[in-house]
Write a protein that holds these residues in place. Structure first.
Motif, PDB file in Angstrom:
ATOM      1  N   LEU A   7      41.601  28.796  46.335  1.00  0.00           N
ATOM      2  CA  LEU A   7      41.586  30.232  47.133  1.00  0.00           C
ATOM      3  C   LEU A   7      40.363  29.878  47.981  1.00  0.00           C
ATOM      4  O   LEU A   7      39.409  29.148  47.662  1.00  0.00           O
ATOM      5  N   PRO A   8      40.452  30.584  48.944  1.00  0.00           N
ATOM      6  CA  PRO A   8      39.216  30.399  50.059  1.00  0.00           C
ATOM      7  C   PRO A   8      38.117  30.755  49.363  1.00  0.00           C
ATOM      8  O   PRO A   8      38.019  31.578  48.398  1.00  0.00           O
ATOM      9  N   PRO A  45      37.891  36.500  41.137  1.00  0.00           N
ATOM     10  CA  PRO A  45      38.990  37.082  42.085  1.00  0.00           C
ATOM     11  C   PRO A  45      38.380  37.859  43.313  1.00  0.00           C
ATOM     12  O   PRO A  45      37.360  38.165  42.920  1.00  0.00           O
ATOM     13  N   VAL A  46      39.261  37.745  44.241  1.00  0.00           N
ATOM     14  CA  VAL A  46      38.980  38.485  45.671  1.00  0.00           C
ATOM     15  C   VAL A  46      39.256  39.710  45.504  1.00  0.00           C
ATOM     16  O   VAL A  46      40.419  39.975  45.382  1.00  0.00           O
ATOM     17  N   PRO A  47      38.205  40.702  45.517  1.00  0.00           N
ATOM     18  CA  PRO A  47      38.731  42.164  45.556  1.00  0.00           C
ATOM     19  C   PRO A  47      39.432  42.552  46.910  1.00  0.00           C
ATOM     20  O   PRO A  47      39.101  41.766  47.935  1.00  0.00           O
ATOM     21  N   ALA A  73      47.369  33.557  49.473  1.00  0.00           N
ATOM     22  CA  ALA A  73      47.095  35.194  49.616  1.00  0.00           C
ATOM     23  C   ALA A  73      45.943  35.365  48.987  1.00  0.00           C
ATOM     24  O   ALA A  73      45.254  34.679  47.818  1.00  0.00           O
ATOM     25  N   ILE A  74      45.076  36.591  49.332  1.00  0.00           N
ATOM     26  CA  ILE A  74      44.040  36.812  48.759  1.00  0.00           C
ATOM     27  C   ILE A  74      44.263  38.465  48.140  1.00  0.00           C
ATOM     28  O   ILE A  74      45.086  39.193  48.891  1.00  0.00           O
ATOM     29  N   GLY A  75      43.096  38.905  47.486  1.00  0.00           N
ATOM     30  CA  GLY A  75      43.369  40.361  46.985  1.00  0.00           C
ATOM     31  C   GLY A  75      44.239  40.853  45.973  1.00  0.00           C
ATOM     32  O   GLY A  75      44.924  39.916  45.440  1.00  0.00           O
ATOM     33  N   GLN A 130      52.742  44.708  47.547  1.00  0.00           N
ATOM     34  CA  GLN A 130      53.365  43.740  48.364  1.00  0.00           C
ATOM     35  C   GLN A 130      52.424  43.600  49.846  1.00  0.00           C
ATOM     36  O   GLN A 130      52.154  44.772  50.543  1.00  0.00           O
ATOM     37  N   ALA A 131      52.653  42.484  50.334  1.00  0.00           N
ATOM     38  CA  ALA A 131      52.105  42.266  51.858  1.00  0.00           C
ATOM     39  C   ALA A 131      53.115  41.213  52.237  1.00  0.00           C
ATOM     40  O   ALA A 131      53.665  40.432  51.534  1.00  0.00           O
TER      41      ALA A 131
END
Length: 149
Positions: A7-8, A45-47, A73-75, A130-131
């Motif tokens: 992830l980034p 993890p990315v909050p 994806a993140i978050g 979802q996003a």
């Protein structure tokens, strides 16, 4: 099968891909079986809200293989499951392209069609949040066959 995604910010997500045999849907038939992507380890993890970070994928050429593009994806709460919207307001993936629901990998043995596509990609996290984001694909024509006509 185990998969890892970077992830980034050099964050690594490793998860176990579990797919029931019925989900294989032979012959390109749509699958209705449950697909689970189970995280094994999440380092930092990315909050924040669930967000698709990919905006476009590399161009492809009609009639050739497509090694790919990995959607990210993140978050939210991993693991993520990727899918393509069936809304009539958006096109489907270009002909021949396949999306691996757990890894977000888009690839094809042979790309069909040509033109510009922007299918709506949906990511769902472990909580059901979802996003969505249209992802651009440009498919160049390969009209070499016309020389023989």
């Amino acid at each position: 099968m185990y998969r890892s995604v970077i992830l980034p910010g050099a964050r690594r997500l490793t998860y176990l891909v579990a797919l029931t045999l019925g989900a294989c849907g032979g012959g390109g038939a749509p699958s209705t079986a449950a697909l689970t992507c189970t995280p094994l380890q999440v380092a930092h993890p990315v909050p924040g809200p669930l967000t698709i970070t990919t905006r476009s994928c590399p161009a492809a050429t009609q009639g050739q293989s497509y090694a790919g593009c990995t959607l990210s994806a993140i978050g939210g709460t991993p693991p993520y499951v990727f899918s393509v919207s069936s809304s009539l307001s958006y096109p489907s993936l270009p002909e021949g392209l396949r999306l691996d629901a757990c890894s977000g990998q888009v690839s094809a043995q042979t790309v069909g069609g040509q033109g510009y596509y922007a299918p709506k990609i949906i990511v769902t996290d472990a909580t059901g949040a979802q996003a969505s984001q249209p992802i651009a694909f440009e498919i160049a024509g390969n009209n070499a066959f016309l020389a023989g006509i």
